[in-house]
Scaffold this motif. Structure first.
Motif, PDB file in Angstrom:
ATOM      1  N   SER B  86     -24.540  29.072   9.247  1.00  0.00           N
ATOM      2  CA  SER B  86     -25.577  28.516  10.279  1.00  0.00           C
ATOM      3  C   SER B  86     -26.884  28.836   9.845  1.00  0.00           C
ATOM      4  O   SER B  86     -27.741  28.173  10.346  1.00  0.00           O
ATOM      5  N   VAL B  89     -28.352  25.833   8.257  1.00  0.00           N
ATOM      6  CA  VAL B  89     -28.666  24.741   9.114  1.00  0.00           C
ATOM      7  C   VAL B  89     -29.578  25.265  10.193  1.00  0.00           C
ATOM      8  O   VAL B  89     -30.744  24.148  10.499  1.00  0.00           O
ATOM      9  N   ALA B 134     -24.250  25.244  16.326  1.00  0.00           N
ATOM     10  CA  ALA B 134     -23.806  25.173  14.841  1.00  0.00           C
ATOM     11  C   ALA B 134     -22.628  26.068  14.838  1.00  0.00           C
ATOM     12  O   ALA B 134     -22.274  27.149  15.195  1.00  0.00           O
ATOM     13  N   ALA B 155     -23.659  20.542  15.166  1.00  0.00           N
ATOM     14  CA  ALA B 155     -23.976  20.543  13.773  1.00  0.00           C
ATOM     15  C   ALA B 155     -22.862  21.209  13.052  1.00  0.00           C
ATOM     16  O   ALA B 155     -22.661  22.249  13.255  1.00  0.00           O
ATOM     17  N   LEU B 156     -22.403  20.427  12.037  1.00  0.00           N
ATOM     18  CA  LEU B 156     -21.197  20.945  11.183  1.00  0.00           C
ATOM     19  C   LEU B 156     -19.882  21.043  12.027  1.00  0.00           C
ATOM     20  O   LEU B 156     -18.961  20.547  11.504  1.00  0.00           O
ATOM     21  N   LEU B 303     -26.593  21.495   3.887  1.00  0.00           N
ATOM     22  CA  LEU B 303     -26.594  22.264   5.076  1.00  0.00           C
ATOM     23  C   LEU B 303     -27.906  22.206   5.876  1.00  0.00           C
ATOM     24  O   LEU B 303     -28.024  22.124   6.985  1.00  0.00           O
ATOM     25  N   ILE B 306     -28.299  18.950   7.409  1.00  0.00           N
ATOM     26  CA  ILE B 306     -27.777  18.857   8.373  1.00  0.00           C
ATOM     27  C   ILE B 306     -28.494  19.288   9.550  1.00  0.00           C
ATOM     28  O   ILE B 306     -28.502  18.815  10.661  1.00  0.00           O
ATOM     29  N   GLY B 307     -28.958  20.537   9.637  1.00  0.00           N
ATOM     30  CA  GLY B 307     -29.848  21.104  10.748  1.00  0.00           C
ATOM     31  C   GLY B 307     -31.150  20.259  10.762  1.00  0.00           C
ATOM     32  O   GLY B 307     -31.408  20.025  11.963  1.00  0.00           O
TER      33      GLY B 307
END
Lengths: 338, 338
Positions: B86, B89, B134, B155-156, B303, B306-307
């Motif tokens: 996290s 992210v 997340a 997210a993720l 990652l 992605i964030g």
């Protein structure tokens, strides 16, 4: 069927006006009832609360803050992008803050003073009630600012201003716990392998190791091995140590990553662990400590507790009871197989 | 000397009323000037801004939000207490949010649905403009809630509701990148050692590995080795693999921790790396990848990206342009020595 005119059916948020209408009271009465203020009959208070519950009304904390002058928010500025140290501190802080109905804005300064000042400005614009600064190194750092309008508590990385409120780990205590354990398990020829001499935590742990050994009538085997916080350094230093002092029977390592390198280095040199040499690390970083062969005995510095204490001290300061100075949180030993 | 009656001297915060008085305009005019709203002469606007600057006035974002109906805050609810997944992210999300002058409340749900609902309630009370959820696993998760008054981006860990907005890693692409690299470096007898079959990421990466090999006219050596995300499993599986298939020349591992165990297991069995066997991991977790011997070639899942994407999609949704569905972020290969 009658048409449903409830706010929910209309797809809008339930407001305090809806609650007042449903309870048949004025806006002011509804507000007092929900905020627990003013002189109201208990029956009225109960009726308003029931109406709020029926309508699924969530109080607007932002509006409440305009009345109280507090926002019930704090900022947490972390310098620790990897989260290794700041996440446990934050987790502990969150625990304490939640008890006070507070919530935290997270800002990652990435060890960059310009980003830090930017975050500070933004947090003050948001009228936070206070700020926690969480660092990843135990070295002193520059204060966040002068004459800030809100209290600040430093967690892990203390401010260089002794009048600031700092919550720190017990670096010397960590070395004592490790040395006492090694001595208690029969080790007498103990060495110390650690990180860079430029890091306060490496220097303090080394000094305290020598002192703790002296307390047992022992002397450190060789000089402290200062290097880097890496496994490769741990492996290399273990080989050096064995060549210079083949009779070593205990190694206190400055952190778990170094300790893991040391266990690998010793094992690959044919040393039987923990029979011939006992190894203790610092951090209790599960990922590293549990993957080591054998799993590491290590000192847990109590990072979550540091976060909890920092948040408690911040809340006290917000309530008008600042406690400046150095607050030291004790660690504890976690015994595994090394 | 005249007495200093400025707000700073009185030790209180500078308010917009002070700015208005200094500029000789009404409160309303001062507010419009500072918010960039309304029809004002440029000269007036400039005078108010100059007064604000002289007084060191920081606009109260909370008051601004009462006018705009937005709070310029979002909540980030993370299930990942360790921060391993996290934190990157969040770091990416913060980058994107800062560009929109937004700031994030951090909530750690610790994978506990009760804590998650508690945080959701608190965030809605704070009138956040939107929420990012997340996760640390790529398995589908229950949606945060139904008919929430603000947009949510996952997210993720995607929501099980396909109409939600999900930003996910490219699991199949990661396997393709790894297999293509192994084949390009001359490997033909490639095995797959990974985490638990119950994890979506382990299953998807295994399926995609078989498919990618087929694209090269190759077959997987043995069945995929499902186990756990630990080094111990990697070491054990490497020994099993060598016994069953001594001619193996490449291993794609489901993550870096397993890959590190595999490299140790192979090396300790006398296999020369990377000469005899090439190993590729997933995650590009520097701590693990760089400490492995040899340092790991691995797939970085992106990652932070992605964030960033999650925050961009959230801001778009807040601005009235939701983009529901599955948004896949591509990873990339990081070549080291394995």
């Amino acid at each position: 069927m009658t048409e449903d005119l409830s706010p929910q059916a209309a797809g809008r948020r339930v407001g305090i006006a809806d609650v007042a209408a449903r309870a048949g009271v004025s806006l002011g009465t509804a507000s007092k009832a929900l905020n627990g203020r003013g002189n109201l009959r208990e029956e009225t208070r109960a009726r308003v609360r029931a109406a709020a519950e029926e309508l699924g009304f969530a109080p607007n904390t932002n509006a409440r803050s305009l009345l109280s002058g507090r926002t019930f928010t704090v900022g947490i500025i972390t310098t620790d992008s990897y989260g290794r140290f700041s996440i446990p501190v934050m987790r502990g802080a969150e625990d304490s803050l939640a008890a006070g109905e507070m919530i935290a804005f997270l800002c990652d300064s990435r060890d960059d003073p310009i980003r830090e000042q930017h975050h500070l400005r933004k947090l003050l614009e948001r009228r936070v009630d206070g700020i926690i600064v969480a660092g990843r190194r135990t070295d002193e750092r520059r204060p966040l600012g002068r004459d800030l309008p809100v209290p600040v508590v430093y967690a892990l990385a203390p401010s260089s201003d002794p009048d600031d409120c700092n919550v720190v780990s017990d670096e010397r205590g960590a070395a004592r716990l490790a040395v006492d354990h090694l001595v208690k398990t029969g080790r007498r020829r103990i060495a110390h392998i650690t990180g860079p001499h430029s890091h306060a935590s490496a220097r303090e742990r080394a000094d305290a190791t020598i002192e703790a050994l002296a307390g047992h009538g022992l002397r450190l085997v060789g000089e402290p091995y200062f290097g880097s916080w890496t496994e490769a350094w741990g492996r290399f230093a273990a080989a050096q140590l064995l060549r210079a002092h083949p009779d070593v029977d205990g190694v206190f390592c400055g952190n778990d990553v170094v300790a893991r390198g040391v266990t690998d280095g010793l094992r690959e040199a044919g040393v039987s662990l923990p029979m011939q040499v006992g190894v203790v690390g610092v951090d209790n970083w599960a990922l590293v400590a549990e993957a080591a062969r054998p799993p590491l005995t290590t000192v847990d510095l109590g990072l979550e507790e540091i976060g909890r204490r920092a948040a408690e001290l911040l809340i006290a300061a917000i309530d008008g009871h600042p406690q400046p100075g150095r607050h030291v949180v004790a660690g504890h030993l976690v015994v595994r197989e090394s």
